[in-house]
Design a protein around this motif. Structure first.
Motif, PDB file in Angstrom:
ATOM      1  N   SER A  21       1.135  -0.766  -0.201  1.00 22.27           N
ATOM      2  CA  SER A  21      -0.326  -0.343  -0.089  1.00 22.27           C
ATOM      3  C   SER A  21       0.482   1.557  -0.520  1.00 22.27           C
ATOM      4  O   SER A  21       0.588   2.668  -0.707  1.00 22.27           O
ATOM      5  CB  SER A  21      -0.536  -0.317   1.224  1.00 22.27           C
ATOM      6  OG  SER A  21       0.342   0.516   2.253  1.00 22.27           O
TER       7      SER A  21
ATOM      8  N   GLN B 243      -3.498   5.308   3.119  1.00 24.60           N
ATOM      9  CA  GLN B 243      -3.933   5.608   1.514  1.00 24.60           C
ATOM     10  C   GLN B 243      -3.970   6.782   1.414  1.00 24.60           C
ATOM     11  O   GLN B 243      -3.996   7.728   2.495  1.00 24.60           O
ATOM     12  CB  GLN B 243      -5.360   5.032   1.636  1.00 24.60           C
ATOM     13  CG  GLN B 243      -6.342   6.006   3.080  1.00 24.60           C
ATOM     14  CD  GLN B 243      -7.708   5.572   3.148  1.00 24.60           C
ATOM     15  OE1 GLN B 243      -8.064   5.294   2.254  1.00 24.60           O
ATOM     16  NE2 GLN B 243      -8.324   5.050   4.505  1.00 24.60           N
TER      17      GLN B 243
ATOM     18  N   GLN C 253       3.811   5.942  -5.224  1.00 24.72           N
ATOM     19  CA  GLN C 253       3.875   5.912  -6.677  1.00 24.72           C
ATOM     20  C   GLN C 253       3.153   7.368  -6.788  1.00 24.72           C
ATOM     21  O   GLN C 253       3.691   8.101  -7.940  1.00 24.72           O
ATOM     22  CB  GLN C 253       3.789   4.565  -7.305  1.00 24.72           C
ATOM     23  CG  GLN C 253       3.255   5.020  -8.677  1.00 24.72           C
ATOM     24  CD  GLN C 253       4.749   5.128  -9.116  1.00 24.72           C
ATOM     25  OE1 GLN C 253       5.444   4.315  -9.817  1.00 24.72           O
ATOM     26  NE2 GLN C 253       4.852   5.598  -9.995  1.00 24.72           N
ATOM     27  N   THR C 254       1.813   7.181  -6.131  1.00 22.61           N
ATOM     28  CA  THR C 254       1.288   7.898  -7.104  1.00 22.61           C
ATOM     29  C   THR C 254       1.728   9.724  -6.725  1.00 22.61           C
ATOM     30  O   THR C 254       1.227  10.326  -6.958  1.00 22.61           O
ATOM     31  CB  THR C 254      -0.183   7.896  -5.924  1.00 22.61           C
ATOM     32  OG1 THR C 254      -1.076   6.716  -6.260  1.00 22.61           O
ATOM     33  CG2 THR C 254      -1.232   8.475  -6.295  1.00 22.61           C
TER      34      THR C 254
ATOM     35  N   ARG D  22       2.530   2.106  -3.904  1.00 22.50           N
ATOM     36  CA  ARG D  22       1.172   1.963  -4.431  1.00 22.50           C
ATOM     37  C   ARG D  22       0.812   4.124  -4.123  1.00 22.50           C
ATOM     38  O   ARG D  22       1.164   4.951  -5.406  1.00 22.50           O
ATOM     39  CB  ARG D  22       0.085   1.960  -4.214  1.00 22.50           C
ATOM     40  CG  ARG D  22      -0.086   0.538  -4.937  1.00 22.50           C
ATOM     41  CD  ARG D  22      -1.377  -0.593  -4.409  1.00 22.50           C
ATOM     42  NE  ARG D  22      -1.559  -1.553  -4.658  1.00 22.50           N
ATOM     43  CZ  ARG D  22      -2.659  -3.135  -4.381  1.00 22.50           C
ATOM     44  NH1 ARG D  22      -3.084  -2.707  -3.483  1.00 22.50           N
ATOM     45  NH2 ARG D  22      -2.352  -4.243  -5.177  1.00 22.50           N
ATOM     46  N   ASN D  23       0.729   4.133  -3.018  1.00 22.85           N
ATOM     47  CA  ASN D  23       0.788   5.839  -2.530  1.00 22.85           C
ATOM     48  C   ASN D  23       1.840   6.304  -2.608  1.00 22.85           C
ATOM     49  O   ASN D  23       1.941   7.464  -3.562  1.00 22.85           O
ATOM     50  CB  ASN D  23       0.510   6.019  -0.409  1.00 22.85           C
ATOM     51  CG  ASN D  23      -0.707   4.916  -0.623  1.00 22.85           C
ATOM     52  OD1 ASN D  23      -1.674   4.431  -1.090  1.00 22.85           O
ATOM     53  ND2 ASN D  23      -0.744   5.075   1.107  1.00 22.85           N
TER      54      ASN D  23
END
Length: 378
Positions: free
Chosen positions: A10, A72, A16-17, A13-14
């Motif tokens: 997680s 998140q 990367q965003t 992903r965050n």
């Protein structure tokens, strides 16, 4: 082990965003009117291992025991802080000093922008780079293509210098009306000027001949050669006098013809001058640019092309004009630059990179621990 591994995923992903948002900011560092984005994280739900207990007579309270399950994205904000202004000197380059947005029409939908690099199309309408009409209080703003100059005030009023409505046609008709009398009058005017020049020349020649005659007459008249020169000079003087008389007759004849044609010409010229005076180019208004603002500009949706769209959370659009309360002012000859700060973005990029690396270490460490568990059975 799996919990920590999924927490690391997680985090990957965050971050990367976050890097995607930073990359977009840097890519638009020189985009006029661009507003940078910002990524905000929040934690995921936490798994409760043991609940909290209240303090009693024999024992104090116990805090809950929880294991977090990762992170998140909480928000990707658009920061509407003002960017620096760049001087261009182009009249239709406009920057908003303060709050507010320009409005452009995309089909039947009103879009909003801070990028004020506007242009005038072949019909005289003010448009943006993609041909969308810039909205004024009464719709699109049109400048006559015959206008000699234009300017934009700080309140967004568009001015131009041009003839009054129908003035060009009236001037053209007056020029036609003047052409006939002028064509008739000009030969007489020229003839009079030419006759006056001839008379002036003949008078000068007579004066020179008279001086020569007097000089010859001052000599000794008993000498035959002197007497002959005096007689010859006298003949020249008399001939020049005759030329003056003839030239004076020509001047009188030309003057009579000139005086006969002049009244008609004067009337036509006076009529023409009055039409020109009544139809002088003056400073006129083409319209006033209408501004828009929102109670929550961060709630606007980016649609690309330096445009924003109203959303359910942006609040209803409020319209007005520059220099009114809350709408800022319009600066002509300037453009608002992006509000991206490269130093800040590079710093955030380093933080995101290290955060990404740290989360990969969680995954690799969890994998190694799982490998050790598998190796127990050999």
């Amino acid at each position: 082990m799996l919990r920590s591994m999924y927490s690391g995923i997680s985090g990957l992903r965050n971050f990367q965003t976050k890097l995607d948002v930073i990359g977009n900011n840097i890519a638009n560092v020189n985009t006029y009117g661009f507003k940078k984005g910002r990524t905000i994280f929040k934690d995921l739900i936490s798994q409760t291992v043991a609940g909290a207990s209240a303090p009693g007579d024999a024992r104090g309270g116990v805090n809950p025991k929880q294991v977090g399950l990762g992170s998140q994205i909480a928000a990707i904000d658009t920061l509407h802080t003002g960017g620096s202004t760049q001087f261009t000197g182009n009249t239709l380059d406009l920057a908003v000093a303060g709050d507010g947005f320009f409005q452009v029409m995309q089909g039947n939908e009103t879009m909003y922008t801070r990028a004020g690099n506007f242009y005038m199309d072949s019909s005289g309408d003010i448009v943006d780079g993609d041909g969308r009409y810039v909205q004024g209080e009464s719709g699109k703003i049109t400048i006559p293509t015959t206008a000699s100059s234009m300017s934009v005030g700080q309140d967004g009023t568009v001015y131009f210098v041009d003839l009054p409505q129908g003035g060009a046609a009236k001037i053209a008709a007056a020029e036609v009306a003047l052409k006939g009398p002028a064509k008739t009058f000009e030969p007489f005017e020229t003839a009079l000027k030419d006759a006056e020049i001839v008379l002036k020349t003949n008078k000068a020649d007579f004066k020179a001949a008279e001086v020569a005659w007097k000089k010859a007459a001052a000599g000794d008249q008993s000498i035959p050669a002197v007497k002959d020169a005096t007689d010859a000079a006298l003949l020249v003087k008399d001939a020049e006098a005759a030329k003056i008389t003839a030239a004076e007759v020509k001047v009188v004849e030309a003057q009579l013809a000139y005086d006969g044609a002049k009244p008609a010409y004067d009337k036509a010229k006076n009529d023409f001058d009055k039409v020109m005076s009544d139809n002088k180019a003056t400073l006129q208004e083409a319209g006033q640019i209408q501004m828009a603002k929102f109670s929550n500009p961060g709630g606007l949706e980016k649609t690309g092309g330096n445009l924003f769209r109203e959303t359910a959370n942006s609040g209803e659009v409020l319209t007005g004009v520059a220099l009114q309360q809350g709408f800022g002012k319009v600066e002509s000859g300037f453009l608002e630059m992006s509000n991206v700060d490269l130093a800040e973005e590079f710093t955030e990029m380093i933080v995101a990179q290290r955060g990404f690396q740290a989360n990969t270490r969680i995954i690799t460490t969890s994998d190694e621990i799982l490998q050790e568990l598998v190796n127990l059975k050999r």
